[in-house]
Design an enzyme around this catalytic site. Structure first.
Site, PDB file in Angstrom:
ATOM      1  N   ASP A   1      45.057  45.587  41.076  1.00 15.12           N
ATOM      2  CA  ASP A   1      44.182  45.629  42.253  1.00 15.12           C
ATOM      3  C   ASP A   1      45.057  45.461  43.486  1.00 15.12           C
ATOM      4  O   ASP A   1      46.000  44.660  43.490  1.00 15.12           O
ATOM      5  CB  ASP A   1      43.146  44.502  42.167  1.00 15.12           C
ATOM      6  CG  ASP A   1      42.167  44.557  43.328  1.00 15.12           C
ATOM      7  OD1 ASP A   1      41.149  45.258  43.208  1.00 15.12           O
ATOM      8  OD2 ASP A   1      42.443  43.908  44.356  1.00 15.12           O
TER       9      ASP A   1
ATOM     10  N   GLU B   1      39.744  49.991  44.803  1.00 17.71           N
ATOM     11  CA  GLU B   1      41.180  49.769  44.900  1.00 17.71           C
ATOM     12  C   GLU B   1      41.765  49.304  43.571  1.00 17.71           C
ATOM     13  O   GLU B   1      42.882  48.799  43.525  1.00 17.71           O
ATOM     14  CB  GLU B   1      41.490  48.742  45.988  1.00 17.71           C
ATOM     15  CG  GLU B   1      41.010  47.339  45.700  1.00 17.71           C
ATOM     16  CD  GLU B   1      39.588  47.100  46.172  1.00 17.71           C
ATOM     17  OE1 GLU B   1      39.210  45.941  46.352  1.00 17.71           O
ATOM     18  OE2 GLU B   1      38.845  48.096  46.383  1.00 17.71           O
TER      19      GLU B   1
END
Length: 600
Positions: A456, A499
Site C-alpha cells: 500500500d 493504492e
C-alpha cells in the site's frame, strides 16, 4: 484361237504404233530442228541488235547500267556460240554449215568493232565511240550479219520442209493402224481415273470421317492434316480445323472456369477457417495452407504491423519466398505508403519496394487495411519460370487480402477487449479479476510454494490533496512500473484496488520473497518523484508478505498478506512484515520483518 488372235492383234497393233510413232518422231525432229535453227538465228539477230543498242546507249549516255547490260549481252553471245557448236554436232547440211560459219565470222567482226568502240567509251572517249557505233562501217557490219543469218535460215527452212513433208506422209500411212491404240489409251485412262478416285477422293474422305468421329467424341488431341487443296475436300478440311480450334477454345474456357471456381472455393474455405482463428499463429497457419492451394505459382509472406507501428514483422510464409526481408519499416513498402496494391518490377518501369532484395523479380504487395487503418501486408512474388497472374487472379488476391485484414482486425479488437478486461487501465498491471483467477489456479496445486505480497502506498491521500489527482495517478503508475520491473521473471504484479497492489511469486520461499519485497520497497523510495515540473517527494510503501503452504492454503494467502500489511502500517509504515511473524509462540506480536524472519 481367241488367245492367238489376241496375241496377233496385239503384235500388229504394237508394230503399227511403233511405225506411227517413228514417223511422228521423224516429223517432230524435223520440226524441232527447223524451230531450233530458226530460233537460234533469230536469237543471234536479236542478241546482235540488243548488243548494239546497249553499246550505243552507253556511248550516248555514259550510264553504267547500259555497260552492265552490254556485258550481259556479250556473255549471251558466247552462250549462242556454244549453241552454234551444238548445231554443227547435230548433223546440219554442208551448205548450212558454210552459211553458219560465214554468219559466225561476220558476227565476230561485228563484235570486234563494237568492243573497240566500248573500250573507247570506257576510257572516256565517248566521241570516238559514237563515231564508230553510228558510222557506215558499223551499219555495214550489222547488215552483213543479218544477211548471213537470213541466208542460213533459208537453207534450213528448205531442208527441214522437205523432211517434214516426207515424215507427214509416213505418219498418215501409219495413222489408220495407230487408231487401234485408242482403246488401249482409253483403258489406261480408266485405270488412271480409278487411281485418282481411290487415292485423291476416297482415301481423304475416309481419313476425314475418322477425324470427325474423334472430334464428335470431344477428342481434340487429333491432328487435322493441312490439305492445301482448292476443292470440296480442302473446304471440308478447313471447316474441321475451325471446329477443332473452337473445341480447344471451349476446353480452355472451361478449364479457366473450373480454375476460377476452385479459387473461389479455396478462398471460401479459408474465410471459414479465418473466422475461427484466435491467435496470429493460427491465422498465419491457415493462410500458409490455403494460399498455395489457391495460387500455386506465387510464393508469399504475411506481415503484421507491430503495436508500436514501427515495423512490419513476418508471421507466416509459403512456397519459400526469397526476395523480401522478414521485417522492415512500413515506409519501405510502396503498397503501405500508397494504401493500395503495388507491383514491383523494373521491366514494367515501376518503382521497386525497398524491402525487396532483387528488383528484377515480379512481386505484388497488398496492404491489409481495416476501416482505413493499415494493420499488415500480404506479399506475393512470382516463382521462377511461371507466368504472371492474370487480372482475375489479381482480383482474388485482393479479395484474400481483404478477408485476412478483416480477420486480423477482429483478432486485434478481441485482444484489446481481453486486455481491457484483464488489465488495469491506469497502471497496465493485471486487475483484481486476474488475481482471483490466479489464486484459484494455485489452489488446485496446493503442494507448490507460492508467495504473496500486498503493498500500500503510504499517505497516498496526501498526493491527491496536495498535488491533485493527476499527481496521484502518476504515483500509482510509478509504483506499478517498479513492480513490473522487479517482479519480471519471478512473478506477476496486480493492482488490487485504489493504492493497493499485489504480487504473486510462484515457487519462491519466504526468504527470497522477503528479499524481493525489500528490493521493491527500496527502489520506490530511492528517488523523489516529479510531476509536471513539481517534486512530489519520496514515495514509501508498506508491504505484507505471506507464503503458502507454510502460511496457509492459497485461498487464505491473500488474507494473511493483507493482515501483515495492516501490521506494517500500524508499526509505522515503510516496512515489510511477514505473516508468519505476526504471532510468536508466547502470543506476542512481532515488531518487524527481522523478528518475523526469525519466527519463520
Amino acid at each position: 484361237w481367241a488367245y492367238g488372235i489376241t496375241v496377233l492383234l496385239t503384235g500388229l497393233s504394237g508394230a503399227a504404233f511403233i511405225a506411227a510413232a517413228n514417223a511422228a518422231e521423224h516429223e517432230r525432229a524435223a520440226v524441232e530442228q527447223h524451230l531450233a535453227y530458226d530460233a537460234m538465228a533469230e536469237d543471234l539477230a536479236i542478241g546482235t541488235e540488243k548488243l548494239s543498242d546497249e553499246a550505243r546507249l552507253f556511248a550516248l549516255r555514259g550510264d553504267a547500267r547500259h555497260l552492265d547490260a552490254y556485258r550481259y549481252e556479250a556473255s549471251e553471245v558466247r552462250t549462242r556460240d556454244r549453241a552454234i557448236q551444238r548445231v554443227k554436232a547435230a548433223g546440219a547440211a554442208p551448205g548450212e554449215l558454210a552459211a553458219l560459219a560465214a554468219a559466225k565470222h561476220d558476227l565476230a567482226e561485228f563484235n570486234r568493232l563494237e568492243s573497240v568502240a566500248m573500250q573507247a567509251a570506257q576510257n572516256g572517249d565517248f566521241g570516238a565511240a559514237k563515231d564508230m557505233l553510228f558510222g557506215a562501217d558499223h551499219e555495214r557490219a550489222e547488215a552483213t550479219v543479218v544477211g548471213s543469218l537470213d541466208h542460213f535460215r533459208a537453207l534450213v527452212s528448205a531442208r527441214t520442209g522437205s523432211e517434214m513433208h516426207q515424215a507427214k506422209l509416213d505418219s498418215d500411212r501409219a495413222s489408220v493402224v495407230a487408231k487401234v491404240m485408242l482403246a488401249l489409251t482409253a483403258l489406261l485412262f480408266l485405270s488412271v481415273l480409278y487411281f485418282v478416285l481411290s487415292r485423291r477422293v476416297a482415301a481423304p474422305l475416309k481419313r476425314m470421317t475418322g477425324i470427325v468421329m474423334r472430334l464428335a467424341r470431344q477428342d481434340y488431341a487429333v491432328e487435322v492434316p493441312n490439305a492445301q487443296r482448292d476443292d470440296e475436300i480442302g473446304d471440308m478440311t478447313q471447316a474441321i480445323q475451325v471446329f477443332r480450334r473452337n473445341g480447344l477454345e471451349r476446353d480452355r474456357l472451361e478449364a479457366e472456369r473450373l480454375a476460377d471456381q476452385r479459387a473461389k472455393d479455396s478462398i471460401l474455405e479459408m474465410m471459414q477457417r479465418l473466422q475461427a482463428c484466435q491467435t496470429f499463429e493460427e491465422l498465419a497457419d491457415v493462410v500458409a495452407r490455403f494460399a498455395p492451394r489457391t495460387f500455386p505459382d506465387l510464393a508469399g509472406r504475411l506481415y503484421v504491423l507491430e503495436e508500436n507501428r514501427n515495423a512490419l514483422s513476418m508471421v507466416g510464409n509459403w512456397l519459400a519466398p526469397m526476395h523480401s526481408t522478414p521485417s522492415f519499416a512500413p515506409t519501405a513498402c510502396w503498397g503501405v505508403r500508397r494504401g493500395r496494391p503495388h507491383a514491383s518490377n523494373n521491366v514494367q518501369q515501376d518503382v521497386c519496394c525497398l524491402h525487396i532484395a532483387d528488383p528484377q523479380v515480379k512481386s505484388l504487395c497488398i496492404p491489409l487495411t481495416a476501416q482505413g487503418d493499415t494493420i499488415g501486408l500480404l506479399y506475393f512474388e512470382q516463382r521462377p519460370d511461371v507466368d504472371a497472374p492474370q487480372e482475375a487472379a489479381r482480383a482474388y488476391l485482393e479479395l484474400m487480402a481483404d478477408n485476412i485484414a478483416l480477420t486480423l482486425a477482429n483478432m486485434r479488437l478481441r485482444q484489446r477487449l481481453a486486455n481491457l478486461a484483464a488489465q488495469d487501465g491506469l497502471t497496465g498491471l493485471s486487475n483484481r479479476r486476474c488475481l482471483d483467477e490466479a489464486l484459484n489456479g494455485h489452489a488446485r496445486q496446493a503442494d507448490q510454494p507460492l508467495a504473496c505480497i500486498m503493498l500500500d502506498v503510504d499517505h497516498f491521500k496526501r498526493f491527491n490533496d496536495q498535488f491533485g489527482h493527476d499527481a496521484g495517478d502518476a504515483v500509482l503508475q510509478h509504483v506499478g512500473q517498479v513492480m513490473r520491473d522487479v517482479t519480471k521473471g519471478s512473478g506477476v504484479a496486480y493492482r488490487f484496488g485504489g493504492e493497493e497492489f499485489t504480487a504473486l511469486l510462484p515457487n519462491m520461499d519466504e526468504a527470497a520473497a522477503f528479499a524481493l519485497a525489500e528490493q521493491l520497497r527500496n527502489r520506490i523510495a530511492a528517488a523523489p518523484l516529479a510531476h509536471h515540473g513539481r517534486t512530489l517527494g519520496h514515495i514509501t510503501i508498506s508491504l505484507g508478505l505471506a507464503v503458502s503452504p507454510g502460511g496457509g492454503h492459497a485461498t487464505t494467502l491473500l488474507r494473511h498478506a493483507d493482515a501483515a500489511l495492516l501490521q506494517a502500517k500500524s508499526d509505522g509504515r515503510n516496512r515489510t512484515v511477514l505473516a508468519s511473524g505476526l504471532a510468536t509462540a508466547d502470543g506476542e506480536r512481532s515488531n518487524g520483518p527481522a523478528k518475523g524472519l526469525r519466527a519463520g
